[in-house]
Design a protein around this motif. Sequence first.
Motif, mmCIF file in Angstrom:
data_model
loop_
_atom_site.group_PDB
_atom_site.id
_atom_site.type_symbol
_atom_site.label_atom_id
_atom_site.label_comp_id
_atom_site.label_asym_id
_atom_site.label_seq_id
_atom_site.Cartn_x
_atom_site.Cartn_y
_atom_site.Cartn_z
ATOM 1 N N LEU A 67 0.863 -1.169 0.000
ATOM 2 C CA LEU A 67 0.000 0.000 0.000
ATOM 3 C C LEU A 67 0.905 1.227 0.000
ATOM 4 O O LEU A 67 1.840 1.306 0.799
ATOM 5 C CB LEU A 67 -0.881 -0.030 1.253
ATOM 6 N N ALA A 68 0.650 2.167 -0.913
ATOM 7 C CA ALA A 68 1.532 3.338 -1.030
ATOM 8 C C ALA A 68 0.723 4.627 -0.910
ATOM 9 O O ALA A 68 -0.449 4.603 -0.557
ATOM 10 C CB ALA A 68 2.277 3.274 -2.357
ATOM 11 N N ASP A 69 1.362 5.747 -1.196
ATOM 12 C CA ASP A 69 0.726 7.074 -1.131
ATOM 13 C C ASP A 69 0.249 7.375 0.293
ATOM 14 O O ASP A 69 0.701 6.745 1.254
ATOM 15 C CB ASP A 69 -0.413 7.165 -2.143
ATOM 16 N N GLU A 70 -0.630 8.347 0.435
ATOM 17 C CA GLU A 70 -1.112 8.751 1.764
ATOM 18 C C GLU A 70 -2.571 8.363 1.936
ATOM 19 O O GLU A 70 -3.277 8.133 0.952
ATOM 20 C CB GLU A 70 -0.992 10.271 1.912
ATOM 21 N N ILE A 71 -3.021 8.270 3.183
ATOM 22 C CA ILE A 71 -4.458 8.156 3.485
ATOM 23 C C ILE A 71 -4.739 9.262 4.498
ATOM 24 O O ILE A 71 -4.192 9.248 5.604
ATOM 25 C CB ILE A 71 -4.831 6.778 4.067
ATOM 26 N N SER A 72 -5.538 10.229 4.099
ATOM 27 C CA SER A 72 -5.754 11.412 4.942
ATOM 28 C C SER A 72 -7.074 12.052 4.540
ATOM 29 O O SER A 72 -7.715 11.591 3.595
ATOM 30 C CB SER A 72 -4.604 12.403 4.702
ATOM 31 N N PRO A 73 -7.482 13.136 5.211
ATOM 32 C CA PRO A 73 -8.719 13.808 4.762
ATOM 33 C C PRO A 73 -8.611 14.365 3.332
ATOM 34 O O PRO A 73 -9.625 14.742 2.745
ATOM 35 C CB PRO A 73 -8.898 14.942 5.782
ATOM 36 N N ASP A 74 -7.381 14.406 2.771
ATOM 37 C CA ASP A 74 -7.234 14.794 1.358
ATOM 38 C C ASP A 74 -7.674 13.675 0.419
ATOM 39 O O ASP A 74 -7.960 13.927 -0.750
ATOM 40 C CB ASP A 74 -5.769 15.118 1.041
ATOM 41 N N THR A 75 -7.660 12.439 0.896
ATOM 42 C CA THR A 75 -7.942 11.303 0.004
ATOM 43 C C THR A 75 -9.169 10.501 0.452
ATOM 44 O O THR A 75 -9.469 9.466 -0.128
ATOM 45 C CB THR A 75 -6.719 10.350 -0.060
ATOM 46 N N CYS A 76 -9.832 10.977 1.499
ATOM 47 C CA CYS A 76 -11.034 10.291 2.022
ATOM 48 C C CYS A 76 -12.177 11.294 2.110
ATOM 49 O O CYS A 76 -11.937 12.488 2.272
ATOM 50 C CB CYS A 76 -10.824 9.801 3.457
ATOM 51 N N ARG A 77 -13.413 10.811 2.083
ATOM 52 C CA ARG A 77 -14.535 11.650 2.531
ATOM 53 C C ARG A 77 -14.928 11.157 3.921
ATOM 54 O O ARG A 77 -15.211 9.966 4.107
ATOM 55 C CB ARG A 77 -15.720 11.552 1.568
ATOM 56 N N LEU A 78 -14.934 12.083 4.871
ATOM 57 C CA LEU A 78 -15.177 11.756 6.283
ATOM 58 C C LEU A 78 -16.302 12.651 6.779
ATOM 59 O O LEU A 78 -16.179 13.878 6.726
ATOM 60 C CB LEU A 78 -13.890 12.018 7.093
ATOM 61 N N TRP A 79 -17.405 12.047 7.238
ATOM 62 C CA TRP A 79 -18.541 12.829 7.733
ATOM 63 C C TRP A 79 -18.733 12.522 9.214
ATOM 64 O O TRP A 79 -18.696 11.340 9.617
ATOM 65 C CB TRP A 79 -19.838 12.459 6.990
ATOM 66 N N ASP A 80 -19.007 13.555 10.002
ATOM 67 C CA ASP A 80 -19.341 13.338 11.405
ATOM 68 C C ASP A 80 -20.606 12.476 11.489
ATOM 69 O O ASP A 80 -21.568 12.708 10.754
ATOM 70 C CB ASP A 80 -19.567 14.682 12.110
ATOM 71 N N VAL A 81 -20.581 11.488 12.379
ATOM 72 C CA VAL A 81 -21.692 10.528 12.458
ATOM 73 C C VAL A 81 -23.013 11.220 12.814
ATOM 74 O O VAL A 81 -24.065 10.892 12.258
ATOM 75 C CB VAL A 81 -21.366 9.436 13.513
ATOM 76 N N VAL A 82 -22.962 12.201 13.723
ATOM 77 C CA VAL A 82 -24.196 12.831 14.200
ATOM 78 C C VAL A 82 -24.635 13.958 13.259
ATOM 79 O O VAL A 82 -25.744 13.945 12.730
ATOM 80 C CB VAL A 82 -24.015 13.363 15.650
ATOM 81 N N SER A 83 -23.729 14.900 13.013
ATOM 82 C CA SER A 83 -24.141 16.111 12.267
ATOM 83 C C SER A 83 -23.959 15.956 10.755
ATOM 84 O O SER A 83 -24.439 16.801 10.001
ATOM 85 C CB SER A 83 -23.308 17.298 12.747
ATOM 86 N N GLU A 84 -23.243 14.933 10.309
ATOM 87 C CA GLU A 84 -22.880 14.728 8.897
ATOM 88 C C GLU A 84 -21.968 15.845 8.380
ATOM 89 O O GLU A 84 -21.793 15.994 7.170
ATOM 90 C CB GLU A 84 -24.135 14.602 7.996
ATOM 91 N N LYS A 85 -21.406 16.627 9.308
ATOM 92 C CA LYS A 85 -20.464 17.689 8.906
ATOM 93 C C LYS A 85 -19.278 17.071 8.157
ATOM 94 O O LYS A 85 -18.756 16.031 8.568
ATOM 95 C CB LYS A 85 -19.979 18.422 10.166
ATOM 96 N N LYS A 86 -18.878 17.705 7.064
ATOM 97 C CA LYS A 86 -17.764 17.192 6.271
ATOM 98 C C LYS A 86 -16.443 17.576 6.943
ATOM 99 O O LYS A 86 -16.214 18.744 7.260
ATOM 100 C CB LYS A 86 -17.813 17.776 4.866
ATOM 101 N N LEU A 87 -15.594 16.565 7.167
ATOM 102 C CA LEU A 87 -14.310 16.781 7.846
ATOM 103 C C LEU A 87 -13.158 16.447 6.894
ATOM 104 O O LEU A 87 -12.177 15.819 7.292
ATOM 105 C CB LEU A 87 -14.246 15.901 9.103
ATOM 106 N N ASP A 88 -13.290 16.804 5.617
ATOM 107 C CA ASP A 88 -12.333 16.368 4.595
ATOM 108 C C ASP A 88 -12.145 17.438 3.533
ATOM 109 O O ASP A 88 -12.652 18.543 3.671
ATOM 110 C CB ASP A 88 -12.856 15.069 3.951
ATOM 111 N N LYS A 89 -11.490 17.056 2.444
ATOM 112 C CA LYS A 89 -11.124 18.010 1.393
ATOM 113 C C LYS A 89 -12.330 18.656 0.706
ATOM 114 O O LYS A 89 -12.181 19.690 0.046
ATOM 115 C CB LYS A 89 -10.248 17.283 0.359
ATOM 116 N N ASP A 90 -13.510 18.076 0.863
ATOM 117 C CA ASP A 90 -14.709 18.716 0.306
ATOM 118 C C ASP A 90 -14.925 20.111 0.899
ATOM 119 O O ASP A 90 -15.558 20.959 0.278
ATOM 120 C CB ASP A 90 -15.965 17.849 0.513
ATOM 121 N N ARG A 91 -14.371 20.377 2.095
ATOM 122 C CA ARG A 91 -14.487 21.732 2.672
ATOM 123 C C ARG A 91 -13.783 22.732 1.765
ATOM 124 O O ARG A 91 -14.212 23.869 1.639
ATOM 125 C CB ARG A 91 -13.895 21.790 4.089
ATOM 126 N N PHE A 92 -12.682 22.270 1.130
ATOM 127 C CA PHE A 92 -11.945 23.103 0.170
ATOM 128 C C PHE A 92 -12.648 23.077 -1.192
ATOM 129 O O PHE A 92 -12.927 24.115 -1.773
ATOM 130 C CB PHE A 92 -10.506 22.579 0.050
#
Length: 185
Positions: free
Chosen positions: A142-167
């Motif tokens: 497995l190479a490269d990075e795994i981070s909020p730049d390469t994942c979509r991460l939503w808060d379980v309760v509020s569904e707030k986006k905690l990833d690159k979609d904010r950008f």
Amino acid sequence: RISEHILSSLNQVGIETHLIKRINMREQLVKLVEIIPIEFVVRNIATGSLTKRLGIEDGTVLDYPLIEYCLKNDELGDPLVSREHILAFKWMNVFELDWINEEIRRINDFLLGMFRGVGIKLVDFKLEFGRLEINGKKEILLADEISPDTCRLWDVVSEKKLDKDRFRKDLGNIIQAYQEVARRL
Ligand code: UDP
């Protein structure tokens, strides 16, 4: 730091990665691999390009994780390709492809649980793999990075986006969101 944490956690459950160690806040020492020219996109919830391309309702929870393959070619805009394209053009052989698909399912299971444990839904993410010859034996890491730049991460309760979609969607507070992910992990 997030990528280092995720890759070393995966390593602890037997997933081989390119990471050797973090050197400082900006640099990591990694094994030099021959990168496989495919981006593996893994989806647990439909959003982004999948919903646009196929008219699927945003937020649809998928019964099984969906693995998509995109050719790594910026000029062509990383086009979606099929398993048959990968084999026909020899970007991977069938053993590599099947092995990576199995590995991706293990990685997804692990990461789903890891993020769920800190109140985050792992919506989708992108993985890359590389080949390395060790003592005459070919391995895939497995190479490269795994981070909020390469994942979509939503808060379980509020569904707030905690990833690159904010950008991407100009939602603001990107640094705070990434720090929130780091703090929770
Ligand atoms: N992704 C990535 N690099 C890419 C393309 C996609 O890290 O070059 C990630 C992206 O962050 C998301 C997932 O892969 O977590 C699926 O992205 P999608 O195909 O929906 O693309 P987008 O909506 O960003 O065009």
